[in-house]
Write a protein that holds these residues in place. Structure first.
Motif, mmCIF file in Angstrom:
data_model
loop_
_atom_site.group_PDB
_atom_site.id
_atom_site.type_symbol
_atom_site.label_atom_id
_atom_site.label_comp_id
_atom_site.label_asym_id
_atom_site.label_seq_id
_atom_site.Cartn_x
_atom_site.Cartn_y
_atom_site.Cartn_z
ATOM 1 N N TYR A 239 -19.325 -39.402 -18.376
ATOM 2 C CA TYR A 239 -18.266 -38.529 -18.282
ATOM 3 C C TYR A 239 -17.101 -39.554 -18.738
ATOM 4 C CZ TYR A 239 -14.611 -35.674 -16.697
ATOM 5 O OH TYR A 239 -13.438 -34.974 -16.353
ATOM 6 N N ILE B 168 -25.522 -39.039 -17.558
ATOM 7 C CA ILE B 168 -24.476 -38.003 -18.026
ATOM 8 C C ILE B 168 -23.226 -39.153 -18.077
ATOM 9 C CG2 ILE B 168 -23.195 -36.280 -18.119
ATOM 10 C CD1 ILE B 168 -25.096 -34.688 -16.615
ATOM 11 N N GLN C 185 -25.504 -37.158 -9.440
ATOM 12 C CA GLN C 185 -25.812 -35.649 -9.745
ATOM 13 C C GLN C 185 -26.418 -34.677 -8.544
ATOM 14 O OE1 GLN C 185 -28.293 -35.227 -13.471
ATOM 15 N NE2 GLN C 185 -27.602 -37.137 -14.137
ATOM 16 N N PHE D 99 -17.105 -29.457 -13.929
ATOM 17 C CA PHE D 99 -18.183 -30.362 -14.182
ATOM 18 C C PHE D 99 -19.555 -29.843 -14.107
ATOM 19 C CE2 PHE D 99 -21.397 -33.615 -14.013
ATOM 20 C CZ PHE D 99 -21.328 -34.617 -15.415
ATOM 21 N N ILE D 100 -19.720 -29.364 -12.971
ATOM 22 C CA ILE D 100 -21.077 -28.827 -12.500
ATOM 23 C C ILE D 100 -21.490 -27.507 -13.465
ATOM 24 C CG2 ILE D 100 -22.295 -27.441 -10.864
ATOM 25 C CD1 ILE D 100 -21.599 -29.547 -8.602
ATOM 26 N N HIS D 101 -20.057 -26.653 -13.490
ATOM 27 C CA HIS D 101 -20.429 -25.511 -14.282
ATOM 28 C C HIS D 101 -20.739 -25.902 -15.787
ATOM 29 C CE1 HIS D 101 -19.524 -21.499 -15.858
ATOM 30 N NE2 HIS D 101 -19.042 -21.821 -16.549
ATOM 31 N N ASN D 102 -20.223 -27.005 -16.491
ATOM 32 C CA ASN D 102 -20.676 -27.256 -17.807
ATOM 33 C C ASN D 102 -21.748 -28.081 -17.844
ATOM 34 O OD1 ASN D 102 -17.926 -26.164 -18.601
ATOM 35 N ND2 ASN D 102 -16.776 -28.131 -18.263
ATOM 36 N N HIS D 103 -22.395 -28.574 -16.985
ATOM 37 C CA HIS D 103 -23.645 -29.330 -17.066
ATOM 38 C C HIS D 103 -24.597 -28.708 -16.077
ATOM 39 C CE1 HIS D 103 -20.337 -32.201 -18.507
ATOM 40 N NE2 HIS D 103 -21.380 -32.606 -19.213
ATOM 41 N N ILE D 104 -24.715 -27.599 -15.680
ATOM 42 C CA ILE D 104 -25.641 -27.047 -14.855
ATOM 43 C C ILE D 104 -27.258 -27.372 -15.267
ATOM 44 C CG2 ILE D 104 -25.496 -24.563 -15.410
ATOM 45 C CD1 ILE D 104 -25.633 -25.782 -11.957
ATOM 46 N N ASP D 105 -27.390 -27.002 -16.436
ATOM 47 C CA ASP D 105 -28.845 -27.169 -16.948
ATOM 48 C C ASP D 105 -29.254 -28.691 -16.989
ATOM 49 O OD1 ASP D 105 -29.134 -24.422 -17.220
ATOM 50 O OD2 ASP D 105 -28.234 -24.366 -19.292
ATOM 51 N N ASP D 106 -28.460 -29.688 -16.980
ATOM 52 C CA ASP D 106 -28.689 -31.163 -16.935
ATOM 53 C C ASP D 106 -28.798 -31.839 -15.819
ATOM 54 O OD1 ASP D 106 -28.852 -30.672 -19.936
ATOM 55 O OD2 ASP D 106 -26.741 -30.870 -19.864
ATOM 56 N N LEU D 107 -28.176 -31.187 -14.581
ATOM 57 C CA LEU D 107 -27.968 -31.842 -13.425
ATOM 58 C C LEU D 107 -29.337 -32.003 -12.601
ATOM 59 C CD1 LEU D 107 -24.556 -30.184 -12.021
ATOM 60 C CD2 LEU D 107 -25.025 -32.925 -12.954
#
Length: 157
Positions: free
Chosen positions: A6, A4, A21, A92-100
């Motif tokens: 950023y 990712i 991640q 960041f975690i909240h916004n990318h949770i499905d990708d981490l």
């Protein structure tokens, strides 16, 4: 797992690779943690690798997602730094949770659960087969006993 990229508000770009991640997710799950306690769960080779990720990708001089949250003294006079997420790291975690990428310990746990499910299914099937075999043995033994009784009756006549 995908990297990712950023981009900070001032235009800086930081690569959030798989190890980075896993570190973010680890801090999100465990809260503040020492580097020593982070190495194994995230699948890092050493504390140096974790420090490098924090300094180069995640820390205050990079993406700003991780910071030293506290320090403690060791018996020999040294210090242990504890790291945790900043508010922007949590965002960041909240916004990318499905990708981490998940920490190694969660991945291992998932694999163990799958293996146990398979073993349980196999054990359940084996138990069912044993029960059926026991039922058949009982039925065969009953029939043999009945036949032996009939044979004795016929012989006694």
């Amino acid at each position: 797992m995908a990297v990712i990229i950023y981009v900070t508000s001032d235009g800086g770009e930081f690569k959030i690779d798989e190890l980075s991640q896993r570190l973010l997710v680890h801090f999100a799950i465990r809260g503040e943690t020492s580097l020593e306690d982070s190495v194994g769960p995230v699948g890092a080779e050493s504390q140096g690798e974790v420090i490098d990720r924090i300094e180069s990708y995640l820390g205050p001089d990079a993406a700003g997602f991780v910071e030293i949250t506290s320090r403690s003294q060791t018996f020999d006079g040294g210090t242990i730094d504890y790291y945790g997420l900043t508010d922007s790291g949590e965002d960041f975690i909240h916004n990318h949770i499905d990708d981490l990428a998940v920490p190694a310990d969660l991945r291992d746990l998932s694999q163990r659960v799958s293996k146990l499910e398979t073993e349980l299914l196999n054990r359940t099937l084996a138990d069912e087969l044993r029960d059926k075999i026991d039922d058949l043995e009982y039925e065969v033994d009953s029939r043999i006993s009945d036949l032996e009784d009939r044979l004795e009756d016929l012989e006694s006549r």
